[in-house]
Design a protein around this motif. Structure first.
Motif, PDB file in Angstrom:
ATOM      1  N   PHE A  76       0.816  -1.205   0.000  1.00 40.55           N
ATOM      2  CA  PHE A  76       0.000   0.000   0.000  1.00 40.55           C
ATOM      3  C   PHE A  76       0.859   1.270   0.000  1.00 40.55           C
ATOM      4  N   VAL A  77       1.948   1.247   0.745  1.00 42.85           N
ATOM      5  CA  VAL A  77       2.867   2.389   0.737  1.00 42.85           C
ATOM      6  C   VAL A  77       3.457   2.563  -0.661  1.00 42.85           C
ATOM      7  N   LEU A  78       3.805   1.467  -1.290  1.00 41.76           N
ATOM      8  CA  LEU A  78       4.341   1.510  -2.656  1.00 41.76           C
ATOM      9  C   LEU A  78       3.312   2.071  -3.632  1.00 41.76           C
ATOM     10  N   VAL A  79       2.074   1.631  -3.511  1.00 44.85           N
ATOM     11  CA  VAL A  79       0.994   2.133  -4.374  1.00 44.85           C
ATOM     12  C   VAL A  79       0.825   3.642  -4.181  1.00 44.85           C
ATOM     13  N   ILE A  80       0.782   4.079  -2.944  1.00 43.48           N
ATOM     14  CA  ILE A  80       0.603   5.510  -2.652  1.00 43.48           C
ATOM     15  C   ILE A  80       1.755   6.318  -3.230  1.00 43.48           C
ATOM     16  N   ALA A  81       2.979   5.856  -3.013  1.00 41.77           N
ATOM     17  CA  ALA A  81       4.150   6.578  -3.525  1.00 41.77           C
ATOM     18  C   ALA A  81       4.133   6.646  -5.052  1.00 41.77           C
ATOM     19  N   CYS A  82       3.763   5.549  -5.695  1.00 43.68           N
ATOM     20  CA  CYS A  82       3.705   5.529  -7.167  1.00 43.68           C
ATOM     21  C   CYS A  82       2.619   6.466  -7.695  1.00 43.68           C
ATOM     22  N   PHE A  87       1.167  11.205 -10.520  1.00 41.86           N
ATOM     23  CA  PHE A  87       0.325  12.402 -10.539  1.00 41.86           C
ATOM     24  C   PHE A  87       1.176  13.660 -10.666  1.00 41.86           C
ATOM     25  N   GLU A  88       2.278  13.687  -9.920  1.00 46.28           N
ATOM     26  CA  GLU A  88       3.175  14.839  -9.968  1.00 46.28           C
ATOM     27  C   GLU A  88       3.791  14.998 -11.364  1.00 46.28           C
ATOM     28  N   LEU A  89       4.232  13.905 -11.959  1.00 46.94           N
ATOM     29  CA  LEU A  89       4.826  13.966 -13.304  1.00 46.94           C
ATOM     30  C   LEU A  89       3.813  14.378 -14.362  1.00 46.94           C
ATOM     31  N   ILE A  90       2.611  13.832 -14.267  1.00 45.05           N
ATOM     32  CA  ILE A  90       1.564  14.175 -15.239  1.00 45.05           C
ATOM     33  C   ILE A  90       1.201  15.652 -15.129  1.00 45.05           C
ATOM     34  N   LEU A  91       1.042  16.129 -13.887  1.00 46.20           N
ATOM     35  CA  LEU A  91       0.720  17.547 -13.701  1.00 46.20           C
ATOM     36  C   LEU A  91       1.835  18.451 -14.209  1.00 46.20           C
ATOM     37  N   LYS A  93       3.841  17.955 -16.626  1.00 41.92           N
ATOM     38  CA  LYS A  93       3.852  17.969 -18.094  1.00 41.92           C
ATOM     39  C   LYS A  93       2.604  18.606 -18.694  1.00 41.92           C
ATOM     40  N   THR A  94       1.442  18.395 -18.062  1.00 42.32           N
ATOM     41  CA  THR A  94       0.185  18.811 -18.688  1.00 42.32           C
ATOM     42  C   THR A  94      -0.398  20.112 -18.144  1.00 42.32           C
ATOM     43  N   ASN A  95      -0.222  20.363 -16.861  1.00 41.85           N
ATOM     44  CA  ASN A  95      -0.841  21.542 -16.255  1.00 41.85           C
ATOM     45  C   ASN A  95       0.148  22.196 -15.289  1.00 41.85           C
ATOM     46  N   LYS A  96       1.055  22.947 -15.858  1.00 38.89           N
ATOM     47  CA  LYS A  96       2.132  23.567 -15.074  1.00 38.89           C
ATOM     48  C   LYS A  96       1.579  24.505 -13.990  1.00 38.89           C
ATOM     49  N   LYS A  97       0.474  25.194 -14.304  1.00 32.36           N
ATOM     50  CA  LYS A  97      -0.108  26.122 -13.332  1.00 32.36           C
ATOM     51  C   LYS A  97      -0.599  25.371 -12.088  1.00 32.36           C
ATOM     52  N   LEU A  98      -1.335  24.278 -12.293  1.00 32.56           N
ATOM     53  CA  LEU A  98      -1.821  23.480 -11.165  1.00 32.56           C
ATOM     54  C   LEU A  98      -0.652  22.824 -10.437  1.00 32.56           C
ATOM     55  N   TYR A  99       0.341  22.383 -11.174  1.00 32.00           N
ATOM     56  CA  TYR A  99       1.533  21.780 -10.565  1.00 32.00           C
ATOM     57  C   TYR A  99       2.207  22.786  -9.633  1.00 32.00           C
ATOM     58  N   ASN A 100       2.381  24.022 -10.098  1.00 34.72           N
ATOM     59  CA  ASN A 100       2.991  25.062  -9.268  1.00 34.72           C
ATOM     60  C   ASN A 100       2.095  25.440  -8.092  1.00 34.72           C
ATOM     61  N   LEU A 101       0.786  25.400  -8.303  1.00 33.18           N
ATOM     62  CA  LEU A 101      -0.159  25.726  -7.250  1.00 33.18           C
ATOM     63  C   LEU A 101      -0.095  24.696  -6.111  1.00 33.18           C
ATOM     64  N   LEU A 102      -0.013  23.410  -6.482  1.00 36.90           N
ATOM     65  CA  LEU A 102       0.046  22.350  -5.476  1.00 36.90           C
ATOM     66  C   LEU A 102       1.426  22.277  -4.825  1.00 36.90           C
ATOM     67  N   GLY A 103       2.456  22.612  -5.588  1.00 38.79           N
ATOM     68  CA  GLY A 103       3.812  22.699  -5.065  1.00 38.79           C
ATOM     69  C   GLY A 103       4.234  21.552  -4.177  1.00 38.79           C
ATOM     70  N   ILE A 104       4.605  21.864  -2.949  1.00 36.77           N
ATOM     71  CA  ILE A 104       5.150  20.899  -2.002  1.00 36.77           C
ATOM     72  C   ILE A 104       4.102  19.907  -1.496  1.00 36.77           C
ATOM     73  N   TYR A 105       2.825  20.203  -1.705  1.00 38.25           N
ATOM     74  CA  TYR A 105       1.776  19.362  -1.132  1.00 38.25           C
ATOM     75  C   TYR A 105       1.709  17.972  -1.746  1.00 38.25           C
ATOM     76  N   LEU A 106       2.075  17.846  -3.006  1.00 37.37           N
ATOM     77  CA  LEU A 106       2.058  16.517  -3.618  1.00 37.37           C
ATOM     78  C   LEU A 106       3.056  15.566  -2.963  1.00 37.37           C
ATOM     79  N   PRO A 107       4.329  15.918  -2.850  1.00 35.92           N
ATOM     80  CA  PRO A 107       5.247  14.988  -2.176  1.00 35.92           C
ATOM     81  C   PRO A 107       4.885  14.743  -0.712  1.00 35.92           C
TER      82      PRO A 107
END
Length: 189
Positions: A76-82, A87-91, A93-107
């Motif tokens: 389960f930890v592996l699934v969550i980390a993956c 999600f971070e990589l997709i964001l 590449k596809t939505n730089k604004k949302l990626y920057n908005l979420l920033g540190i919260y994804l990791p």
């Protein structure tokens, strides 16, 4: 009615933060502004729901048939980390604004015990797939709700005169305690 009850209960009276004390670190750390709280909450909704669904299938289709259920926490930890990494990589590449908005919260979600807690609660409560989805959505919506309310209150504290001895963490813990009392009083009959 049971699914509606499960949804409402997981949002309010069995809130993962206020009644199970899961996700306390992001609750305290990401709640200094409403914007940060909402960003963290939205990220948690996505990751909790997706990781719960994938973990359900891994547990019931792989771990139980191979008699390796002792590996559930590691898997389960592996699934969550993956999921978080993908999600971070997709964001990015596809939505730089949302990626920057979420920033540190994804990791940070990777180490959020609320995510793993919900996944494990789904398995421990023997929820079927629909119940797993409902409980995961309800728990993560409840997380977002309480962290947003808490952030609103904390922003208000910066505008009022709080006694010196209660500034910062003390008033935050007192507020969280009062919120826990209020939320856990709600029980659907």
């Amino acid at each position: 009615m049971n699914l509606i009850n499960l949804l409402i209960t997981s949002i309010f009276s069995s809130n993962i933060v206020l009644s199970r004390f899961l996700g306390i670190c992001p609750f305290m750390g990401s709640s200094k502004s409403v914007k940060n709280a909402i960003n963290m909450g939205l990220s948690v909704i996505f990751v909790v729901t997706l990781s719960s669904i994938l973990s359900y299938f891994i547990y019931y289709k792989i771990l139980i048939p191979t008699n390796t259920t002792y590996l559930k926490t590691v898997m389960f930890v592996l699934v969550i980390a993956c999921i978080v990494q993908a999600f971070e990589l997709i964001l990015k590449k596809t939505n730089k604004k949302l990626y920057n908005l979420l920033g540190i919260y994804l990791p940070l979600i990777t180490t959020n015990c609320a995510v793993l807690g919900v996944v494990l609660l789904n398995i421990n409560n023997n929820y079927n797939l629909l119940e797993t989805i409902i409980f995961s959505l309800g728990s993560s919506i409840g997380f977002m709700l309480v962290i947003s309310i808490f952030a609103t209150i904390r922003e208000r504290f910066s505008e009022i005169n709080v006694p010196k001895r209660f500034e910062g963490v003390p008033i935050a813990f007192i507020t969280a305690s009062i919120m826990a009392l209020i939320f856990t009083r709600y029980v659907l009959k």
